[in-house]
Design an enzyme around this catalytic site. Structure first.
Site, short mmCIF file in Angstrom:
data_model
loop_
_atom_site.label_atom_id
_atom_site.label_comp_id
_atom_site.label_asym_id
_atom_site.label_seq_id
_atom_site.Cartn_x
_atom_site.Cartn_y
_atom_site.Cartn_z
N HIS A 133 0.86 -1.18 0.00
CA HIS A 133 0.00 0.00 0.00
C HIS A 133 0.90 1.23 0.00
O HIS A 133 2.02 1.18 0.53
CB HIS A 133 -0.83 -0.05 1.29
N ASP A 199 2.50 -4.18 8.23
CA ASP A 199 1.27 -3.43 8.01
C ASP A 199 0.11 -4.42 8.11
O ASP A 199 -0.10 -5.22 7.19
CB ASP A 199 1.36 -2.77 6.62
N GLN A 202 -5.01 -5.06 6.73
CA GLN A 202 -5.97 -6.00 6.14
C GLN A 202 -5.99 -7.35 6.85
O GLN A 202 -6.82 -8.19 6.54
CB GLN A 202 -5.63 -6.23 4.65
N LYS A 225 -11.06 -0.90 10.14
CA LYS A 225 -11.07 -2.12 9.33
C LYS A 225 -11.36 -3.35 10.19
O LYS A 225 -11.40 -4.46 9.69
CB LYS A 225 -9.73 -2.28 8.60
N CYS A 363 -4.68 2.24 -3.83
CA CYS A 363 -3.44 2.80 -3.26
C CYS A 363 -2.29 1.81 -3.40
O CYS A 363 -1.45 1.68 -2.50
CB CYS A 363 -3.60 3.18 -1.79
N1 PMP Z 1 -2.17 -0.56 4.49
C1 PMP Z 1 -3.08 -1.34 3.89
C2 PMP Z 1 -2.67 -2.73 3.44
C3 PMP Z 1 -4.38 -0.88 3.71
O1 PMP Z 1 -5.30 -1.66 3.12
C4 PMP Z 1 -4.73 0.41 4.16
C5 PMP Z 1 -6.13 0.97 3.93
N2 PMP Z 1 -6.58 0.84 2.61
C6 PMP Z 1 -3.76 1.18 4.79
C7 PMP Z 1 -2.48 0.67 4.95
C8 PMP Z 1 -4.05 2.54 5.32
O2 PMP Z 1 -4.96 2.44 6.39
P1 PMP Z 1 -5.62 3.77 7.01
O3 PMP Z 1 -6.23 4.51 5.85
O4 PMP Z 1 -6.67 3.27 7.95
O5 PMP Z 1 -4.54 4.52 7.68
#
Ligand code: PMP
Length: 405
Positions: A133, A199, A202, A225, A363
């Site tokens: 991401h 991270d 997910q 999430k 992203c």
């Molecule tokens: N890392 C991953 C793998 C994600 O899926 C996401 C959210 N799409 C994020 C980071 C960022 O999370 P947040 O927007 O809650 O900070």
């Protein structure tokens, strides 16, 4: 998957009972029952989470930590007790290892600013994987993935060398659903003295996360999430490392004493929590953790797996549809493209049927570049989703195909 196999995997999990805990799932959208298949972007809130936030707002709100009056003491104890329960949920050794932040993005930024920036020297390397991401991208060596979107342990390990200072990677890819072999990656990194940041945005809602078992130094996740509120998340960090790291933001709460000559920083975890935090968010996240801890998680996960199998089999029957991301180990999400239909058009047409999916690059533009796609549509499932919703997704995609034929 045949019906007998489905019946076996679902035997122990009552989806309708789970759905009743989520008031929003009763909603109609464009006159159709909502089929919420965008849980990877943000999962819905359980009634108990909504109630916990509501109770706090109605009865207990005050600023925390410095107050001597009743409301401040109540708010402080509710907020700090949420921290304790989150620490237990991921099996942290200590509550001091749980830093409340805005979410995964901010947690990764804290590590980048407070851990990485002071130690990285020219020539040092940060090892990531191809499916990260954007929240997780810095000065980089990128471990490859294969055509299925799988990242192989040996490919990652072969890139570790004396210059590698940090391994930063997703536990589960949000764009493809791939589950990475994180425990073994961390073990290989640890053996070479490389610091590890996972991270978990997910992963946290789909699998049990035990930070001691994983052995990682840092683990980041977001409340929204995992059926909790937005605007709150956690950085888990090993106390030994957090202790050595400087605060990254100045302000109230991160300071123990201050004169113009000398500032003494507060102890963990407050050192990294400058200013008034998202108090109701932290309390809501505590309630989300209670909710998850109180449910049949094995049953929920088996149901999510069955949803993934069903979605994979069902979508594969659609002419012109290609699933992007077919690693053997996947969390319950399916990214796909349909020949002749742009993902954004598909998303809009599905919305007319009350079906919420995400479309775009998620992203993760390097992933899209790899598959030579501008975007995909993504259906991401939670334990409250049903087989019927997947069948509706199939009908909606077929309707869209006919419109563009
Ligand atoms: N890392 C991953 C793998 C994600 O899926 C996401 C959210 N799409 C994020 C980071 C960022 O999370 P947040 O927007 O809650 O900070």
């Amino acid at each position: 998957m045949n019906n007998i196999a489905l019946a076996q995997t679902n035997r122990t999990f009552d989806v309708e009972a789970a759905r009743r805990q989520f008031p929003i799932l009763a909603r109609m959208v464009h006159g159709k029952p909502l089929a919420y298949l965008d849980n990877g972007a943000s999962a819905q809130r359980a009634q108990s989470v909504i109630d916990a936030v509501d109770d706090y707002e109605r009865r207990h709100h005050a600023n925390i930590h410095r107050g001597v009056h009743t409301l401040s003491e109540e708010a402080t104890s509710m907020y700090e007790s949420a921290r304790d329960r989150i620490a237990r949920f991921i099996n942290a050794r200590s509550r001091n290892e749980i830093i409340f932040l805005r979410g995964t993005t901010e947690a990764i930024n804290l590590v980048a600013q407070s851990y990485a920036r002071p130690i990285l020297r020219p020539g040092d390397e940060v090892l990531i994987t191809h499916l990260e991401h954007h929240a997780n991208i810095a000065t980089l060596v990128v471990a490859p993935m294969d055509a299925h979107g799988e990242v192989h342990l040996d490919a990652v390990v072969s890139l570790m060398n004396a210059r590698t200072k940090i391994l930063a990677c997703a536990h589960v890819s949000n764009a493809l659903g791939t589950i990475l072999p994180v425990r073994r990656m961390v073990a290989a990194a640890k053996a070479r003295g490389i610091t590890t940041l996972i991270d978990g945005a997910q992963a946290i809602s789909h699998m049990s996360v035990d930070v001691q078992e994983l052995g990682c130094d840092f683990y980041a996740f977001s409340g929204h999430k995992m059926y909790g509120p937005t605007g709150v998340g956690v950085l888990y960090g090993r106390e030994q490392l957090l202790d050595r790291m400087p605060p990254w933001q100045g302000g109230g709460e991160m300071i123990l004493s201050v004169t113009f000559a000398k500032t003494t920083y507060n102890a963990l975890p407050n050192k990294f929590e400058a200013g008034t935090p998202n108090i109701s968010g932290g309390i809501g996240l505590g309630a989300a953790v209670d909710f998850l801890s109180g449910m049949d998680l094995d049953g929920a996960r088996a149901h999510e797996d069955a949803l993934l199998q069903h979605a994979t089999a069902t979508l594969n029957k659609i002419h012109g549809l290609r699933i992007v991301g077919t690693a053997p180990e996947k969390a319950s999400l399916v990214s796909f493209v349909v020949a002749g239909v742009h993902p954004h058009d598909l998303g809009t047409i599905l919305d007319e049927d009350g079906i919420a999916v995400r479309t775009g690059h998620h992203c993760a533009m390097p992933v899209m570049d790899f598959f030579k796609l501008p975007a995909t549509a993504r259906a991401s499932f939670a334990f409250y989703n049903t087989f019927d919703e997947i069948d509706r997704l199939k009908s909606g995609i077929e309707r869209a195909r006919k419109m563009f034929a």
